[in-house]
Motif scaffolding. Structure first.
Motif, PDB file in Angstrom:
ATOM      1  N   ASN A  58       2.913   6.692  -6.696  1.00  0.00           N
ATOM      2  CA  ASN A  58       1.728   7.557  -7.271  1.00  0.00           C
ATOM      3  C   ASN A  58       0.921   6.626  -8.572  1.00  0.00           C
ATOM      4  N   ILE A  93       1.376  -1.536  -0.464  1.00  0.00           N
ATOM      5  CA  ILE A  93      -0.311  -0.036  -0.096  1.00  0.00           C
ATOM      6  C   ILE A  93       1.116   0.884   0.172  1.00  0.00           C
ATOM      7  N   ALA A 136      -1.981   4.610  -7.420  1.00  0.00           N
ATOM      8  CA  ALA A 136      -3.402   4.645  -7.495  1.00  0.00           C
ATOM      9  C   ALA A 136      -3.906   6.164  -7.310  1.00  0.00           C
ATOM     10  N   TYR A 168      -8.734   4.741  -4.114  1.00  0.00           N
ATOM     11  CA  TYR A 168      -8.337   3.639  -4.032  1.00  0.00           C
ATOM     12  C   TYR A 168      -7.077   2.823  -2.657  1.00  0.00           C
ATOM     13  N   TYR A 169      -6.190   3.828  -2.902  1.00  0.00           N
ATOM     14  CA  TYR A 169      -5.103   3.931  -1.664  1.00  0.00           C
ATOM     15  C   TYR A 169      -5.659   4.067  -0.284  1.00  0.00           C
ATOM     16  N   TRP A 170      -6.110   5.216  -0.294  1.00  0.00           N
ATOM     17  CA  TRP A 170      -7.563   5.263   1.728  1.00  0.00           C
ATOM     18  C   TRP A 170      -8.055   3.571   1.528  1.00  0.00           C
ATOM     19  N   PHE A 205       2.498   1.807  -3.428  1.00  0.00           N
ATOM     20  CA  PHE A 205       1.569   2.226  -4.643  1.00  0.00           C
ATOM     21  C   PHE A 205       1.365   3.722  -4.362  1.00  0.00           C
ATOM     22  N   ASP A 206       1.084   4.262  -2.822  1.00  0.00           N
ATOM     23  CA  ASP A 206       0.731   6.223  -2.837  1.00  0.00           C
ATOM     24  C   ASP A 206       2.247   6.376  -2.922  1.00  0.00           C
ATOM     25  N   TYR A 248      -5.841   1.029   2.868  1.00  0.00           N
ATOM     26  CA  TYR A 248      -5.430   1.292   4.342  1.00  0.00           C
ATOM     27  C   TYR A 248      -6.847   0.856   4.997  1.00  0.00           C
TER      28      TYR A 248
END
Length: 577
Positions: free
Chosen positions: A490, A483, A492, A496-498, A486-487, A501
């Motif tokens: 950049n 996760i 996602a 989608y990222y949050w 990916f953040d 998480y």
């Protein structure tokens, strides 16, 4: 007092009084903050930074009142990583305490950086004025300073407490004299009404300046008196009294210092157009603001006192460095006493009665932070935000104690206590929000990433099977690493990222509760919800990605006399509120 209990267990020596608590708190608040924050706040808020100090003073005074009550009820050493354990259980307390340990561990390198940044005026080769960071030689010397104060703390709190009282008296006198001299010899009232007026960046800048400038970092240092609660002779009286008095004195001092700094700005010496607040951070004054303010007027009295400032720039941060070495070690000690960490970190040296292995780990953690962040300005916002995250515990812990243990002896019993608890939690949340997404995001991820450490350390009570424990730890860390990558890259969009998480936090907490049925796991659900909700607000709010940096641009975009947030720098879906 006897060095050992009737069972032979070594105790911490109770040698401190209320004035020691006062001086310890003052030491935590008057360190490198007074040397940098008054100047560092100007690129964010201009003259309105005076109001930033007022806001910080009011906010942290409210939080301090909550902690003063807790300090009288539970006078424990390493208290700030222990209070919430008795109201919300182990998991909630661990996550809050982990944030605090990170915050405390960043302070010794911060203070060492401050010493060497000012020292570049007379020690060549320790600071690169072009890049604004310590050189390799400066980093080595900073590590040496941290090592020296680790040894001092190892010798014992009674020795350090005596030395600290003398040093802190000096630390109060020098800033007071500095403010008086600047007000008498260099004060220019016109500096308060230059380009853009008193509020060159609009009212929002008052709050934006709190964290990145170092204001919050300076004021939040009141907690040091609490960390030594278990070593006071009469903690129920000494802790609240010393804490409240320290906050009143230091907040007043910082406001006067800010006024004197603004009035002393010599724009011709700065080589800037009067009112070019945003570029102050790139000026020659940024490395040693008060020193340059004193020597820029060629006044023999001020020039002579500038030498005293250089001395104080070593003494003040050094004293704070020493206190925070002890703070971090005692927090690790507190974690060990709660069985979050191995027992070895709770062992005390029989002779000096200090937590030896916790002190060693404190030095190691500080070194880890020093190397990638070799600048005071680059590290101060991180330290401040992690600290305030821990301070969320003050109001909610007191509220639970009032509900489940109303008859507890409370030497410090504030009026309007329930509104006070709510306001304490609210202002802590606001400061976290004003840190900006660039700090909130890694802070929440770092706090969440520590969950497996808790599961491993606390498994004596969780009673998970070894296979289950290993599988959970491996799956969790792999998931949060993916996760995070990916953040960072950049790869996602934020939703989608949050969502990933949030789902990881929810499922992990549910899994632990379903396996253990412990109420203290369920009681930590408030942190899960808090991180998820505040994260969304922080991202989509006006202080999302890149927003804070727009306050310091050379030519801020203005609309109606106020700064307009640079929304082009904010990754968003929909409009920014």
């Amino acid at each position: 007092m006897s060095k050992t209990s009737t069972t032979g267990e070594v105790r911490l020596r109770k040698a401190l009084r209320s004035y020691d608590v006062f001086f310890l708190s003052v030491t935590g608040m008057v360190g490198s903050g007074w040397l940098f924050a008054e100047f560092g706040s100007l690129p964010y808020a201009g003259p309105a930074s005076i109001l930033s100090w007022v806001v910080a003073g009011v906010f942290f005074f409210v939080i301090g009142l909550c902690f003063a009550e807790l300090g009288g009820i539970l006078p424990f050493t390493g208290s700030l990583v222990r209070y919430n354990h008795y109201s919300h259980g182990a998991l909630s307390n661990f996550l809050l305490g982990w944030a605090y340990i990170i915050a405390a561990a960043t302070t010794p390198p911060l203070e060492a950086e401050a010493i060497l940044t000012y020292a570049h005026s007379y020690i060549p080769g320790v600071y690169n004025a072009t890049t604004g960071v310590l050189t390799p030689l400066g980093i080595v010397l900073a590590l040496a300073l941290m090592a020296v104060f680790t040894v001092i703390q190892y010798i014992g709190v009674n020795v350090y407490g005596t030395v600290n009282t003398v040093v802190t008296a000096w630390k109060l006198i020098i800033p007071i004299l500095t403010a008086i001299l600047l007000l008498l010899f260099t004060f220019h009232p016109s500096n308060f009404s230059l380009k853009g007026g008193f509020l060159p960046f609009g009212p929002a800048s008052i709050f934006v300046a709190l964290v990145p400038s170092g204001i919050a970092f300076a004021v939040e240092g009141f907690r040091q008196g609490l960390e030594y609660s278990g070593e006071t002779r009469n903690p129920q009286r000494d802790v609240p009294l010393g804490l409240v008095m320290a906050m009143i004195v230091v907040i007043a001092l910082y406001i006067v210092l800010q006024i004197s700094m603004i009035g002393a700005l010599n724009w011709s010496n700065l080589k800037l157009t009067p009112g070019d607040w945003g570029n102050l951070s790139n000026s020659s004054w940024a490395a040693s603001p008060f020193y340059h303010a004193l020597i820029s007027y060629a006044n023999p009295v001020l020039s002579a006192f500038a030498i005293v400032i250089l001395i104080d720039a070593a003494v003040s941060p050094a004293a704070t460095l020493g206190v925070y070495v002890g703070t971090t070690a005692r927090s690790l000690y507190g974690f060990s006493r709660l069985k979050y960490f191995p027992k070895i970190f709770g062992n005390l040296n029989p002779r000096f009665q200090t937590p030896t292995f916790s002190l060693i780990l404190t030095f190691i953690i500080g070194a880890i932070f020093l190397i990638p962040f070799p600048s005071w300005y680059s590290l101060v916002g991180i330290s401040a935000s992690f600290t305030v995250y821990n301070y969320l515990a003050a109001g909610i812990t007191n509220h639970v104690f009032r509900r489940v243990a109303p008859n507890l002896k409370r030497p410090f019993d504030p009026k309007l206590r329930l509104p006070l608890y709510f306001i304490g939690f609210l202002v802590g949340s606001l400061i976290i929000y004003w840190s900006g997404w660039s700090i909130v995001n890694p802070m929440f991820v770092t706090v969440a990433a520590a969950l497996p450490l808790f599961v491993v350390g606390y498994n004596s009570k969780l009673s998970l099977k070894r296979s289950t424990l290993v599988a959970f730890v491996a799956a969790y860390w792999v998931s949060i690493a993916i996760i995070g990558v990916f953040d960072f890259l950049n790869l996602a969009p934020f939703p989608y990222y949050w969502a990933a998480y949030s789902l990881l936090l929810i499922l992990s907490t549910y899994f632990l509760y379903s396996k253990t049925k412990l109420s203290e796991i369920k009681a930590a659900s408030w942190i899960v919800a808090y991180n998820i909700i505040v994260g969304v607000i922080s991202y989509y709010g006006s202080l999302g990605i890149g927003a804070i940096s727009s306050f310091t641009t050379r030519d801020p975009v203005r609309k109606g006399g106020e700064l307009t947030i640079n929304t082009n720098k904010i990754k968003k879906i929909g409009d920014v509120p």
